[in-house]
Scaffold this motif. Structure first.
Motif, PDB file in Angstrom:
ATOM      1  N   ARG A 151     -10.717 -92.132  80.729  1.00  0.00           N
ATOM      2  CA  ARG A 151      -9.679 -91.756  79.938  1.00  0.00           C
ATOM      3  C   ARG A 151      -9.943 -92.118  78.450  1.00  0.00           C
ATOM      4  O   ARG A 151      -9.592 -91.239  77.376  1.00  0.00           O
ATOM      5  CB  ARG A 151      -8.663 -92.658  80.201  1.00  0.00           C
ATOM      6  CG  ARG A 151      -7.212 -92.195  79.693  1.00  0.00           C
ATOM      7  CD  ARG A 151      -6.171 -93.302  79.994  1.00  0.00           C
ATOM      8  NE  ARG A 151      -6.151 -94.707  79.395  1.00  0.00           N
ATOM      9  CZ  ARG A 151      -5.404 -95.490  79.601  1.00  0.00           C
ATOM     10  NH1 ARG A 151      -4.614 -95.382  80.328  1.00  0.00           N
ATOM     11  NH2 ARG A 151      -5.560 -96.798  78.997  1.00  0.00           N
ATOM     12  N   ASP A 152     -10.597 -93.317  78.089  1.00  0.00           N
ATOM     13  CA  ASP A 152     -10.563 -93.771  76.416  1.00  0.00           C
ATOM     14  C   ASP A 152     -11.889 -93.400  75.920  1.00  0.00           C
ATOM     15  O   ASP A 152     -11.942 -93.408  74.792  1.00  0.00           O
ATOM     16  CB  ASP A 152     -10.313 -95.300  76.656  1.00  0.00           C
ATOM     17  CG  ASP A 152      -8.863 -95.504  77.089  1.00  0.00           C
ATOM     18  OD1 ASP A 152      -8.124 -94.489  77.205  1.00  0.00           O
ATOM     19  OD2 ASP A 152      -8.391 -96.683  77.058  1.00  0.00           O
ATOM     20  N   ILE A 153     -12.875 -93.362  76.505  1.00  0.00           N
ATOM     21  CA  ILE A 153     -14.319 -92.730  75.957  1.00  0.00           C
ATOM     22  C   ILE A 153     -14.875 -91.635  76.579  1.00  0.00           C
ATOM     23  O   ILE A 153     -15.998 -90.991  76.159  1.00  0.00           O
ATOM     24  CB  ILE A 153     -15.339 -93.851  75.890  1.00  0.00           C
ATOM     25  CG1 ILE A 153     -15.679 -94.142  77.357  1.00  0.00           C
ATOM     26  CG2 ILE A 153     -14.846 -94.979  75.153  1.00  0.00           C
ATOM     27  CD1 ILE A 153     -16.812 -95.213  76.929  1.00  0.00           C
ATOM     28  N   GLY A 154     -13.904 -90.874  77.389  1.00  0.00           N
ATOM     29  CA  GLY A 154     -14.538 -89.566  77.840  1.00  0.00           C
ATOM     30  C   GLY A 154     -15.797 -89.555  78.798  1.00  0.00           C
ATOM     31  O   GLY A 154     -16.632 -88.603  78.691  1.00  0.00           O
ATOM     32  N   SER A 301     -19.642 -83.695  78.774  1.00  0.00           N
ATOM     33  CA  SER A 301     -20.163 -83.720  77.717  1.00  0.00           C
ATOM     34  C   SER A 301     -20.115 -82.240  77.023  1.00  0.00           C
ATOM     35  O   SER A 301     -20.258 -81.833  75.946  1.00  0.00           O
ATOM     36  CB  SER A 301     -21.913 -83.896  77.976  1.00  0.00           C
ATOM     37  OG  SER A 301     -22.849 -83.195  77.037  1.00  0.00           O
ATOM     38  N   PHE A 302     -20.060 -81.116  78.064  1.00  0.00           N
ATOM     39  CA  PHE A 302     -19.632 -80.148  77.635  1.00  0.00           C
ATOM     40  C   PHE A 302     -18.384 -79.960  76.889  1.00  0.00           C
ATOM     41  O   PHE A 302     -18.259 -79.094  75.901  1.00  0.00           O
ATOM     42  CB  PHE A 302     -19.485 -79.219  79.200  1.00  0.00           C
ATOM     43  CG  PHE A 302     -19.321 -77.603  78.783  1.00  0.00           C
ATOM     44  CD1 PHE A 302     -20.214 -77.036  78.130  1.00  0.00           C
ATOM     45  CD2 PHE A 302     -17.941 -77.089  79.255  1.00  0.00           C
ATOM     46  CE1 PHE A 302     -19.994 -75.557  77.991  1.00  0.00           C
ATOM     47  CE2 PHE A 302     -17.857 -75.792  78.920  1.00  0.00           C
ATOM     48  CZ  PHE A 302     -18.786 -75.087  78.171  1.00  0.00           C
ATOM     49  N   ILE A 303     -17.296 -80.547  77.379  1.00  0.00           N
ATOM     50  CA  ILE A 303     -15.985 -80.774  76.868  1.00  0.00           C
ATOM     51  C   ILE A 303     -16.137 -81.160  75.232  1.00  0.00           C
ATOM     52  O   ILE A 303     -15.579 -80.905  74.397  1.00  0.00           O
ATOM     53  CB  ILE A 303     -15.180 -81.365  77.495  1.00  0.00           C
ATOM     54  CG1 ILE A 303     -14.999 -80.949  78.922  1.00  0.00           C
ATOM     55  CG2 ILE A 303     -13.723 -81.796  76.757  1.00  0.00           C
ATOM     56  CD1 ILE A 303     -14.377 -79.275  78.878  1.00  0.00           C
ATOM     57  N   LYS A 304     -17.006 -82.476  75.146  1.00  0.00           N
ATOM     58  CA  LYS A 304     -16.852 -83.127  74.255  1.00  0.00           C
ATOM     59  C   LYS A 304     -17.901 -82.345  73.002  1.00  0.00           C
ATOM     60  O   LYS A 304     -17.447 -82.473  71.577  1.00  0.00           O
ATOM     61  CB  LYS A 304     -17.275 -84.631  74.074  1.00  0.00           C
ATOM     62  CG  LYS A 304     -16.342 -85.277  74.897  1.00  0.00           C
ATOM     63  CD  LYS A 304     -16.647 -86.823  74.777  1.00  0.00           C
ATOM     64  CE  LYS A 304     -17.611 -87.215  75.629  1.00  0.00           C
ATOM     65  NZ  LYS A 304     -17.677 -88.879  75.661  1.00  0.00           N
ATOM     66  N   ILE A 361      -6.386 -85.415  80.277  1.00  0.00           N
ATOM     67  CA  ILE A 361      -7.665 -86.566  79.733  1.00  0.00           C
ATOM     68  C   ILE A 361      -8.543 -85.394  79.221  1.00  0.00           C
ATOM     69  O   ILE A 361      -9.280 -85.512  78.065  1.00  0.00           O
ATOM     70  CB  ILE A 361      -8.056 -87.348  80.739  1.00  0.00           C
ATOM     71  CG1 ILE A 361      -7.176 -88.334  80.985  1.00  0.00           C
ATOM     72  CG2 ILE A 361      -9.202 -87.814  80.251  1.00  0.00           C
ATOM     73  CD1 ILE A 361      -7.448 -89.363  82.112  1.00  0.00           C
ATOM     74  N   VAL A 362      -9.180 -84.364  80.107  1.00  0.00           N
ATOM     75  CA  VAL A 362     -10.024 -83.491  79.598  1.00  0.00           C
ATOM     76  C   VAL A 362      -9.555 -82.922  78.307  1.00  0.00           C
ATOM     77  O   VAL A 362     -10.379 -82.908  77.189  1.00  0.00           O
ATOM     78  CB  VAL A 362     -10.322 -82.597  80.723  1.00  0.00           C
ATOM     79  CG1 VAL A 362     -11.281 -81.378  80.319  1.00  0.00           C
ATOM     80  CG2 VAL A 362     -11.098 -83.104  81.771  1.00  0.00           C
ATOM     81  N   ASP A 363      -8.462 -82.330  78.190  1.00  0.00           N
ATOM     82  CA  ASP A 363      -8.097 -81.547  76.951  1.00  0.00           C
ATOM     83  C   ASP A 363      -7.939 -82.506  75.861  1.00  0.00           C
ATOM     84  O   ASP A 363      -8.063 -81.872  74.617  1.00  0.00           O
ATOM     85  CB  ASP A 363      -6.870 -81.074  77.211  1.00  0.00           C
ATOM     86  CG  ASP A 363      -6.800 -79.608  78.311  1.00  0.00           C
ATOM     87  OD1 ASP A 363      -8.143 -79.256  78.556  1.00  0.00           O
ATOM     88  OD2 ASP A 363      -6.204 -79.179  78.698  1.00  0.00           O
TER      89      ASP A 363
END
Ligand SMILES: [Zn+2]
Length: 389
Positions: A151-154, A301-304, A361-363
Motif C-alpha cells: 500500500r505505502d511503497i508499492g 514496477s510496470f505500474i510505477k 492501491i495500484v492506481d
C-alpha cells in the motif's frame, strides 16, 4: 477500507519527466538511478560492453586469493551464500564448494508464498551437497508487512527484501563466518548506482538505501508492530558487522554474470527445474520462480515505472547477446505488463483485501507522466514498441 492517497512517483524516485529508451536495449530512463550517456546508451549497456573486454582470468585470480584468505581448515563454515534454490545462488554455492574448496553455508529467507517448483528446487539444491538454514518469520507478521508495504511503497516484496538482506548477516555473526558471497550486483548489472561497479564489495549503507526504499524494518513500528514482531526482519547492528570484519562480496565481480548460463549450470549440477509455462508478464521460465506472488512485484514496477518483467528480461538478454533489440521490443509489446492473474486470488487472500482496494492501491501509483486514462481504460503514454509503428 482506508482512502488511498495518490503517490508522487516522479518525486519519490526522482524520475525524469521525459521518457526515453536506451538505443541498445529495451530499458527506459524510468528505472530508478539508471543513467544514460550522450549517445542515448544506458549505464547497464555500457557496463555490459566493459564486461566483455575485461580480463576475467585476472578476476578469477582475485577470487582465488579471496578464497585463500577466508578458507578455514578446522571444519567450520567459511562462506555464507544467500540462496533460494534458484539458478543464481545455486551456481555460486556450487562453484565455491567444488572449484574453490570452500565450505559454504547456504541460507534462504523464506518466500512469502512458496511455489511448488521453488520448494522442489530448494530441496534439489540441498541434495546436491549443501548445509542449509531456512529463515522463516512469523507468517502473520509477514502478511501485515506485505500489505503495508504494498500500500505505502508499492512493493509487496519489502518484508522478503528485509530478510533476504539481513538474515545472511545475522547467520554470519552466529556462525562466525567472515565472508558473504552474493550473486550479482543488480545496481551495476541491470542499471542503477554505478558507484560500486569496479569494486567487489557491497557496503551496509548502500543496501539500506537502495534495497529498503528508505523504509527500514524499524520504520514499520508505525503500523502498530513492536520490536518482538519485527525482530526477525532486523539486521545486526552495523557496528558489530564492522567490528567482526565481515565482508560482503558479489560473485558477478569475479565471474562474467550471465543468467542463462547460470541456469544451464544449475540445471546440470543442482537438478534445477524450470516452470513448464512461461512466467506471466514475460517470456522466460527460469527466473524468479520461488514465490507465487512475485508477479505482483514485477507488476508494480510496470505500474510505477512502465518497466515490466519482459522489459527487464529482454534488456539483459540483449546485452548478453541472446536476442536482438528488435526481438526484445516485440517481446515487450507482447508480454510486458500482463496482469498476474494466475495468483491474483492467492495474493488477495494473503494480504486479506478485496479487489476494489487492490485496484485503488495500484492506481495510486500511476504517475501522469507514464499513464493516461481514456474511456476508463489506462494506457501507457510512451512504450518502446510505439516507436516501431
Ligand atoms: Zn541499455
Amino acid at each position: 477500507m482506508n482512502f488511498i492517497k495518490k503517490k508522487n512517483t516522479l518525486q519519490k524516485y526522482n524520475l525524469p519527466k521525459k521518457i526515453i529508451f536506451c538505443k541498445n536495449c529495451t530499458i527506459s530512463n524510468q528505472r530508478p538511478r539508471i543513467t544514460f550517456d550522450n549517445n542515448g546508451i544506458c549505464s547497464a549497456c555500457n557496463f555490459s560492453a566493459f564486461k566483455k573486454k575485461l580480463d576475467w582470468k585476472k578476476r578469477n585470480d582475485e577470487l582465488q586469493r579471496l578464497c585463500n584468505k577466508f578458507r578455514k581448515n578446522n571444519g567450520e563454515y567459511d562462506v555464507i551464500v544467500p540462496c533460494s534454490g534458484g539458478k543464481d545462488g545455486s551456481y555460486v554455492a556450487h562453484q565455491l564448494k567444488n572449484f574453490y574448496g570452500m565450505h559454504p553455508l547456504a541460507v534462504t529467507w523464506s518466500p512469502l508464498v512458496k511455489s511448488e517448483i521453488g520448494k522442489k528446487n530448494l530441496e534439489n539444491f540441498i541434495k546436491s551437497g549443501f548445509s542449509h538454514i531456512l529463515g522463516q518469520p512469523d507468517p502473520e507478521i509477514t502478511k501485515k508487512l506485505t500489505y503495508f508495504s504494498f500500500r505505502d511503497i508499492g512493493e509487496p516484496f519489502q518484508p522478503f527484501v528485509y530478510g533476504q538482506s539481513n538474515f545472511p548477516l545475522s547467520i554470519a555473526l552466529a556462525y562466525n563466518v567472515k565472508l558473504i558471497m552474493y550473486g550479482e550486483n543488480g545496481e551495476v548489472e541491470y542499471g542503477g548506482d554505478m558507484k560500486n561497479a569496479y569494486i567487489p564489495t557491497r557496503t551496509m549503507s548502500d543496501y539500506s538505501k537502495h534495497y529498503f526504499s528508505n523504509l527500514s524494518p524499524n520504520d514499520m513500528k508505525k503500523y502498530n508492530l513492536n520490536d518482538r514482531d519485527l525482530f526477525p526482519f532486523y539486521g545486526p547492528e552495523l557496528k558489530r558487522v564492522e567490528e567482526e570484519n565481515i565482508e560482503m562480496h558479489f560473485y558477478s565481480y569475479y565471474k562474467y554474470w550471465d543468467p542463462q548460463e547460470n541456469f544451464y549450470y544449475a540445471k546440470k549440477n543442482c537438478n534445477f527445474f524450470v516452470n513448464e509455462e512461461r512466467n506471466e508478464g514475460t517470456y522466460s521460465k527460469y527466473a524468479s520462480i520461488d514465490d507465487e506472488i512475485d508477479g505482483f512485484h514485477y507488476y508494480m514496477s510496470f505500474i510505477k515505472f512502465g518497466i515490466g518483467r519482459a522489459t527487464s528480461d529482454s534488456a539483459h538478454e540483449i546485452r548478453d547477446g541472446k536476442i536482438t533489440r528488435e526481438e526484445g521490443i516485440n517481446l515487450v509489446k507482447k508480454y510486458d505488463g500482463e496482469f498476474p492473474k494466475k495468483f491474483f486470488k492467492v495474493f488477495l487472500d494473503y494480504i486479506d483485501i478485496k479487489e476494489d482496494e487492490f485496484y485503488e492501491i495500484v492506481d495510486s501509483w500511476r504517475s501522469d507522466h507514464i499513464w493516461k486514462k481514456k474511456n476508463n481504460k489506462w494506457s501507457l503514454r510512451k512504450a518502446i514498441w510505439m516507436d516501431l509503428n
